[in-house]
Design a protein around this motif. Sequence first.
Motif, PDB file in Angstrom:
ATOM      1  N   ALA A  23     -11.824 -24.883  84.943  1.00  0.00           N
ATOM      2  CA  ALA A  23     -10.553 -24.737  84.516  1.00  0.00           C
ATOM      3  C   ALA A  23      -9.657 -25.655  85.900  1.00  0.00           C
ATOM      4  CB  ALA A  23     -10.014 -23.405  84.455  1.00  0.00           C
ATOM      5  N   LEU A  24     -10.129 -25.102  87.016  1.00  0.00           N
ATOM      6  CA  LEU A  24      -9.259 -25.966  88.042  1.00  0.00           C
ATOM      7  C   LEU A  24      -9.637 -27.520  88.077  1.00  0.00           C
ATOM      8  CD1 LEU A  24      -8.032 -25.540  91.116  1.00  0.00           C
ATOM      9  CD2 LEU A  24     -10.218 -25.909  91.939  1.00  0.00           C
ATOM     10  N   VAL A  25     -10.843 -27.819  87.947  1.00  0.00           N
ATOM     11  CA  VAL A  25     -10.949 -29.165  87.744  1.00  0.00           C
ATOM     12  C   VAL A  25     -10.367 -30.035  86.798  1.00  0.00           C
ATOM     13  CG1 VAL A  25     -12.840 -31.057  87.805  1.00  0.00           C
ATOM     14  CG2 VAL A  25     -13.077 -28.979  89.103  1.00  0.00           C
ATOM     15  N   THR A  26     -10.343 -29.282  85.569  1.00  0.00           N
ATOM     16  CA  THR A  26      -9.857 -29.747  84.371  1.00  0.00           C
ATOM     17  C   THR A  26      -8.045 -29.968  84.806  1.00  0.00           C
ATOM     18  OG1 THR A  26     -11.260 -28.700  83.075  1.00  0.00           O
ATOM     19  CG2 THR A  26      -9.054 -29.356  82.144  1.00  0.00           C
ATOM     20  N   HIS A  27      -7.623 -29.012  85.518  1.00  0.00           N
ATOM     21  CA  HIS A  27      -6.249 -29.084  85.809  1.00  0.00           C
ATOM     22  C   HIS A  27      -5.792 -30.512  86.494  1.00  0.00           C
ATOM     23  CE1 HIS A  27      -5.597 -25.169  84.536  1.00  0.00           C
ATOM     24  NE2 HIS A  27      -4.175 -25.202  84.748  1.00  0.00           N
ATOM     25  N   TYR A  28      -6.630 -30.742  87.423  1.00  0.00           N
ATOM     26  CA  TYR A  28      -6.441 -32.083  88.339  1.00  0.00           C
ATOM     27  C   TYR A  28      -6.721 -33.161  87.645  1.00  0.00           C
ATOM     28  CZ  TYR A  28      -4.596 -29.270  92.308  1.00  0.00           C
ATOM     29  OH  TYR A  28      -3.922 -28.389  93.273  1.00  0.00           O
ATOM     30  N   ALA A  29      -7.832 -33.178  86.635  1.00  0.00           N
ATOM     31  CA  ALA A  29      -8.315 -34.431  86.092  1.00  0.00           C
ATOM     32  C   ALA A  29      -7.028 -34.766  85.177  1.00  0.00           C
ATOM     33  CB  ALA A  29      -9.463 -34.045  84.996  1.00  0.00           C
ATOM     34  N   LEU A  30      -6.445 -33.687  84.571  1.00  0.00           N
ATOM     35  CA  LEU A  30      -5.133 -33.842  83.651  1.00  0.00           C
ATOM     36  C   LEU A  30      -3.898 -34.696  84.696  1.00  0.00           C
ATOM     37  CD1 LEU A  30      -5.243 -30.682  81.653  1.00  0.00           C
ATOM     38  CD2 LEU A  30      -5.354 -33.075  80.629  1.00  0.00           C
ATOM     39  N   ALA A  31      -3.766 -34.150  85.792  1.00  0.00           N
ATOM     40  CA  ALA A  31      -2.505 -34.496  86.829  1.00  0.00           C
ATOM     41  C   ALA A  31      -3.017 -35.788  87.244  1.00  0.00           C
ATOM     42  CB  ALA A  31      -2.613 -33.457  87.888  1.00  0.00           C
ATOM     43  N   ASN A  32      -4.221 -36.323  87.225  1.00  0.00           N
ATOM     44  CA  ASN A  32      -4.576 -37.604  87.917  1.00  0.00           C
ATOM     45  C   ASN A  32      -5.324 -38.520  87.067  1.00  0.00           C
ATOM     46  OD1 ASN A  32      -3.775 -37.045  91.177  1.00  0.00           O
ATOM     47  ND2 ASN A  32      -4.806 -35.323  90.376  1.00  0.00           N
ATOM     48  N   PRO A  33      -4.792 -39.051  85.967  1.00  0.00           N
ATOM     49  CA  PRO A  33      -5.524 -39.641  84.907  1.00  0.00           C
ATOM     50  C   PRO A  33      -6.144 -40.964  85.525  1.00  0.00           C
ATOM     51  CG  PRO A  33      -3.089 -39.940  84.657  1.00  0.00           C
ATOM     52  CD  PRO A  33      -3.508 -39.035  85.435  1.00  0.00           C
ATOM     53  N   THR A  34      -5.599 -41.690  86.676  1.00  0.00           N
ATOM     54  CA  THR A  34      -6.132 -42.926  86.931  1.00  0.00           C
ATOM     55  C   THR A  34      -7.396 -42.779  87.953  1.00  0.00           C
ATOM     56  OG1 THR A  34      -4.666 -42.865  88.709  1.00  0.00           O
ATOM     57  CG2 THR A  34      -3.760 -43.952  86.687  1.00  0.00           C
ATOM     58  N   LYS A  35      -7.815 -41.550  88.091  1.00  0.00           N
ATOM     59  CA  LYS A  35      -8.815 -41.176  89.050  1.00  0.00           C
ATOM     60  C   LYS A  35     -10.201 -40.673  88.124  1.00  0.00           C
ATOM     61  CE  LYS A  35      -5.715 -40.119  92.898  1.00  0.00           C
ATOM     62  NZ  LYS A  35      -5.736 -41.328  93.715  1.00  0.00           N
ATOM     63  N   HIS A  36     -11.335 -40.800  88.709  1.00  0.00           N
ATOM     64  CA  HIS A  36     -12.578 -40.586  88.162  1.00  0.00           C
ATOM     65  C   HIS A  36     -12.987 -39.141  88.569  1.00  0.00           C
ATOM     66  CE1 HIS A  36     -16.526 -41.545  86.273  1.00  0.00           C
ATOM     67  NE2 HIS A  36     -16.986 -40.604  86.986  1.00  0.00           N
ATOM     68  N   PHE A  37     -13.152 -38.311  87.412  1.00  0.00           N
ATOM     69  CA  PHE A  37     -13.695 -36.849  87.953  1.00  0.00           C
ATOM     70  C   PHE A  37     -15.165 -36.655  87.174  1.00  0.00           C
ATOM     71  CE2 PHE A  37      -9.239 -36.668  88.706  1.00  0.00           C
ATOM     72  CZ  PHE A  37      -8.965 -35.793  89.680  1.00  0.00           C
ATOM     73  N   GLU A  38     -15.902 -35.818  87.898  1.00  0.00           N
ATOM     74  CA  GLU A  38     -17.095 -35.360  87.371  1.00  0.00           C
ATOM     75  C   GLU A  38     -17.354 -34.063  87.995  1.00  0.00           C
ATOM     76  OE1 GLU A  38     -20.550 -37.781  88.093  1.00  0.00           O
ATOM     77  OE2 GLU A  38     -19.400 -39.636  87.944  1.00  0.00           O
ATOM     78  N   LEU A  39     -17.938 -33.195  87.179  1.00  0.00           N
ATOM     79  CA  LEU A  39     -18.319 -31.812  87.539  1.00  0.00           C
ATOM     80  C   LEU A  39     -19.551 -31.532  86.833  1.00  0.00           C
ATOM     81  CD1 LEU A  39     -17.656 -28.879  88.735  1.00  0.00           C
ATOM     82  CD2 LEU A  39     -16.326 -28.354  86.467  1.00  0.00           C
ATOM     83  N   HIS A  40     -20.513 -31.117  87.619  1.00  0.00           N
ATOM     84  CA  HIS A  40     -21.931 -30.889  87.315  1.00  0.00           C
ATOM     85  C   HIS A  40     -22.331 -29.543  87.936  1.00  0.00           C
ATOM     86  CE1 HIS A  40     -22.512 -35.089  86.211  1.00  0.00           C
ATOM     87  NE2 HIS A  40     -21.801 -35.455  87.316  1.00  0.00           N
ATOM     88  N   SER A  41     -22.875 -28.671  86.864  1.00  0.00           N
ATOM     89  CA  SER A  41     -23.666 -27.532  87.363  1.00  0.00           C
ATOM     90  C   SER A  41     -25.185 -27.841  87.680  1.00  0.00           C
ATOM     91  CB  SER A  41     -23.472 -26.482  86.236  1.00  0.00           C
ATOM     92  OG  SER A  41     -24.362 -26.755  84.978  1.00  0.00           O
TER      93      SER A  41
END
Length: 663
Positions: A173-191
């Motif tokens: 949920a946290l990473v999703t929040h910051y991905a929404l706030a920073n659309p010009t940046k690339h985000f990856e979350l891996h388990s």
Amino acid sequence: MGRIRILSDLVANQIAAGEVVERPASVVKELLENSLDAGASRIRIEIEGGGRKLIRISDNGHGMVRDDALLAFERHATSKLRTADDLLSIATLGFRGEALPSIASVSRLTLETRDPADEAGTVLEIAGGNILRVEDAGLPAGTTITIRDLFFNTPARRKFLRTEQTELSHIAALVTHYALANPTKHFELHSATQALLTAPSVPNAADRLFQIFGKDTTGYMLPIAAEQDFAHAGLPEPPPWKREPDYEPPAPGHLRLAGFISKPELQKLNRNSIYVFVNHRLIRDKLILHALTEAYRNIIPPTSFPVVLLFLEMPPEEVDANVHPAKTEVRFRQSAFVHDFVRDTVRTVLMQARPAASFAAALNNGRYGPESSLLLDVSPLPDGPIPPVFDPTREPATFPQSEPEPTAADTVPFTTAKSPSFTLAAPIVPPSPGRFAYPGHSIPVGYEATAPATHEPGTNGAPQQTDTLYALSTLKPLGQLRDSFILAVNEEGLWIIDQHVAHERILFEKVLRERTTEQVQKQRLLMPLLIDLLPAQMLSFAEIADELQRNGFEVEPFGPRTLAVKAAPVGLEGRELEQMLQEVLEAPDRNQQAENAEARRRRIAASIACHAAIKINQPLEPTKIEWLLNELAKTEHPTACPHGRPIALRYSHRDIQRAFQRI
């Protein structure tokens, strides 16, 4: 011997960790914010064991030289503040210098970093706050921080952690929040077993919204944007924002609001789908949440919540981020102004859009149909694999402004256009048609006098009406269904209108309008109506007696626990009058906030309208049906009754064709 002694650095750091590091998601938050402050454009997060075993965050930011890497783990060491005056204009996400030493004191930490100007990088290894190794190494530019065995030396803290799935859901949920706030940046979350989030950079917030939520949810979202001067002059020029070199801060004294809000038909069971950012900082602020609740009051049920993605931009001097250890709460210098601006802006967009509910959304109640993955909620997840939030094979799409049908909106170049100022003490002026844009958040706004149009594939660009309630004025009534629902048609399809809630909305707005202009129509009763109350209800009557009088009631005490009603608004009589008064005099819930004058006014108006409205199972003459539809079309918000129930459902021509396999 004295009793007071100074704590050791190790104990002090562990106490600070108790404030900053609540759970693995807190670690991810601090490190993620450091990556954003470092200007990273690509951020990768790896999680094992819900964050207990491993948290690794890699970025391509500016990195650190050897000396800075060592200093970063000293208490209160920061590159973002120089003097006490800097606390009054914080323009970065992190600033306190407590996160890294606090995390290092309760984990086994490895830092790998290199400044682009250096030939070699630095590897630093710390366990329980003790430095074990420092050496040079060949590393790419940027920073990688690996956290292993979180809380290994504080087993009592580990006992308070939830299951791995729950902790992972908080991180997601946290990473999703910051991905929404920073659309010009690339985000990856891996388990350890799967990619939970892969969100490549996109040009604007609309595409990011599509990436995260999918077409179904974005189809129920409305763009919003407005700008307003603060109520005072002479605000000092804010310092330059260093996160993005091309970023232009708001003009001195200006408050900007942009983002997306859901149509009333899209509702959630909790507030976990409300994303609010102030100057790019993720917050959970009671003031903003209350403003959103007030904006949706009488539009959705009080037990339901909208989906909201809001970005508030203001000079750093207008907001204090240094009021909570986790920096999730802020304090506004002019809190009442910010609250009213958010409330009135959201309310205006909802009133102007007049979205119509489709049958599919109504049957779903908007809660589970759109792609609102459980991953976006901070509530515990069920056991088993977690579905990815974003499928990287799915192409981004332009932001649709219609219900989720197989349509594609034409791409329109974004330009910058300021919206007229909102005057809160006067009728609200809507944003002018145009585009509200700032780097990373180019958002279409503006509403014409008629419903917005999109373009269907295969129709040669012919405009198609979106699903709004502007079409109510063109309805032709067919009759009633079981003397409770009005059937009507127009070019858009078949409509079903709940006659009770439709009349309730008409009366609700009429009561508010007449109360404001002091033209309330009332009728005297032949004999006073005596109503027995509980002691708490008598206290409630003392609080709302003046408001009842303004709405056409003549009520006075008749003994210690009895009221005598001598006059009431036209349309209220007999049993309905007594039930209405009993309802508004119910003792308030002590767990709720105190009711303000505006909320009390709308609550009483809603109760009057409900008890005076046409009932279900009541036959209506054709002329009465036509009058009801015409009056409904004139209301400001014909979407829902004052209690949030939908008024009109539309079965579109396309839905009918699809049901009969014509398309």
